[in-house]
Scaffold this active site. Structure first.
Site, short mmCIF file in Angstrom:
data_model
loop_
_atom_site.label_atom_id
_atom_site.label_comp_id
_atom_site.label_asym_id
_atom_site.label_seq_id
_atom_site.Cartn_x
_atom_site.Cartn_y
_atom_site.Cartn_z
N TYR A 1 0.84 -1.20 0.00
CA TYR A 1 0.00 0.00 0.00
C TYR A 1 0.88 1.26 0.00
O TYR A 1 1.87 1.34 0.74
CB TYR A 1 -0.90 -0.04 1.23
N ASP B 1 -0.56 -7.07 6.16
CA ASP B 1 -1.69 -6.18 5.93
C ASP B 1 -2.74 -7.04 5.23
O ASP B 1 -2.60 -7.40 4.07
CB ASP B 1 -1.23 -5.01 5.05
N LYS C 1 -11.89 -0.09 5.10
CA LYS C 1 -12.27 -0.85 3.90
C LYS C 1 -13.37 -1.88 4.24
O LYS C 1 -14.46 -1.49 4.56
CB LYS C 1 -11.03 -1.48 3.28
C1 LIG Z 1 -6.39 1.96 2.88
C2 LIG Z 1 -5.31 1.01 3.18
C3 LIG Z 1 -4.41 1.23 4.22
C4 LIG Z 1 -4.41 2.50 5.06
O1 LIG Z 1 -5.58 2.61 5.79
P1 LIG Z 1 -6.19 4.02 6.25
O2 LIG Z 1 -7.43 3.58 6.98
O3 LIG Z 1 -6.44 4.83 5.03
O4 LIG Z 1 -5.18 4.65 7.13
C5 LIG Z 1 -3.44 0.28 4.46
N1 LIG Z 1 -3.35 -0.82 3.70
C6 LIG Z 1 -4.19 -1.07 2.69
C7 LIG Z 1 -4.02 -2.31 1.88
C8 LIG Z 1 -5.20 -0.17 2.38
O5 LIG Z 1 -6.02 -0.41 1.36
#
Ligand SMILES: *Cc1c(COP(=O)(O)O)cnc(C)c1O
Length: 390
Positions: A102, A174, A199
């Site tokens: 990311y 992640d 998300k």
């Molecule tokens: C959006 C996202 C993040 C960061 O999250 P935020 O809530 O915007 O801080 C980290 N990793 C992935 C894969 C993401 O899609």
């Protein structure tokens, strides 16, 4: 009832919920207090200590969903990522990071780590030899993201967990793109599971939050740094996120189904060059995905044939919105070249396989017939324009 014995939808709906003893209401009451009694209590409750009733309750749900001992809720995905990483790294340490991650995490590492004397190396690929090649005597953490954006490449979780054990590293993932419904990395031996709850956990494109799940021992370290950095989430948003997560199982499963059908439909479309979806047999990592994922998520990418202008195609869409971010109940589409990967040089984008005609599609819960009809009318509209220009 033991959380582990419950089905995933029951975990989503009930685990961690706070009983309303006073009024017997059906849902968790919201405790907005930022001040709690301190006499005769072991734990001092305070929002920044991540231990208000609502924060603790939702942490339990996250832990149960990821089959971990402990869960913690953060103010954003990046608060979760940064706190988890820094909890296990200090000056002089080294971290091995997967090649494609990311953008925010990439920026955090390359912009901040040099200030703290933390060394890092990105891998040149996704296989065992690529990860092993970057391990040094001072490596402490191995960090991955799977599926990764935007080509939905898959990293083998068991392979990563084995490398971590052999070299005494803390493994972190992640898990945002998969969601806890489709992938539980702890079951494959990964130590720390991180989510941008903005998300799939939130799922309605209306809140920003993060989450971490791991063992209680690892969580003690993360909590200790977390209270110093201060990246906690407001109780109101915690409560809203709890409400959202009740439907996460049914939402994500509907998104899995829609995405698989749309991926197959796009795969056969004459104006589509390639589809990247781990659920398709043609995806290079399909076999690994099948081993470690319960569903292939609602995220896919596809490449238009070179004669079609990606921007015009997206503009012609009516139902599918052109917005940033992902994983909401509404379908959204974006061009990685114009957004997430805009800062990379054209050469670097080409190296990563990200072309101008690549579109990333976050499939929502709408009826798939309506989504396909929208895509089809957009294809017709751009080909008509194309013919008029000739
Ligand atoms: C959006 C996202 C993040 C960061 O999250 P935020 O809530 O915007 O801080 C980290 N990793 C992935 C894969 C993401 O899609």
């Amino acid at each position: 009832m033991k959380p582990k014995k419950l089905g995933v939808n029951t975990v989503c709906t009930h685990v961690g919920e706070i009983k309303d003893e006073q009024f017997k209401g059906a849902v968790s009451p919201l405790y907005m207090s930022s001040s709690y009694a301190y006499e005769n209590v072991d734990i001092k409750r305070y929002p920044r200590y991540f231990n208000t009733p609502n924060q603790e309750a939702l942490g339990k749900k996250v832990a149960a969903l990821e089959h971990c001992e402990a869960g913690m809720i953060f103010g954003s995905g990046m608060a979760a990522v940064s706190t988890a990483m820094l909890a296990f790294l200090q000056s002089g340490d080294h971290v091995v990071v997967q090649k494609t991650i990311y953008g925010g995490t990439y920026n955090f590492i390359v912009e901040e780590f040099p200030k703290y004397g933390i060394e890092f190396d990105f891998t040149d690929g996704f296989s065992e030899k690529h990860f092993k090649a970057k391990i040094k005597s001072n490596t402490k953490v191995i960090y991955v993201e799977t599926p990764s954006n935007p080509l939905m490449l898959i990293t083998d979780l068991e392979m990563i967990a084995n490398i971590a054990k052999r070299h005494n590293l803390v493994s972190m993932i992640d898990n945002t793109f998969a969601s806890p419904i489709n992938q539980n990395p702890a079951l494959f031996g990964i130590d720390i599971v991180i989510h941008s709850a903005t998300k799939y956990m939130g799922g309605h494109s209306d809140l920003c939050a993060g989450a971490v799940a791991c063992s209680s021992e690892h969580m003690d370290r993360i909590w200790n740094l977390g209270k110093n950095l201060g990246g906690s989430l407001s109780d109101y948003t915690v409560w809203l996120l709890e409400r959202s997560m009740k439907t996460m199982g049914i939402r994500v499963k509907a998104q899995n189904r829609n995405a698989k059908k749309i991926a197959r439909w796009l795969d056969k479309h004459p104006l589509v060059e390639r589809v990247y979806y781990p659920g398709l047999k043609s995806h290079p990592d399909h076999e690994i995905a099948k081993r470690q994922m319960k569903g292939y998520s609602g995220m896919l990418s596809f490449e238009l044939i070179p004669t079609i202008h990606a921007e015009s195609f997206m503009k012609a869409l009516v139902l599918i919105k052109q917005t940033m971010s992902l994983a909401g109940v509404e379908s959204t589409i974006l061009s990685p070249v114009k957004t997430s990967h805009a800062l990379l040089s054209p050469e670097e984008r080409e190296r990563q396989g990200i072309s101008d005609g690549l579109l990333r599609f976050s499939v929502g819960i709408e009826d798939k017939s309506d989504l396909i009809a929208d895509l089809e009318q957009a294809f017709e509209s751009v080909t008509k324009k194309h013919i008029e220009l000739l």
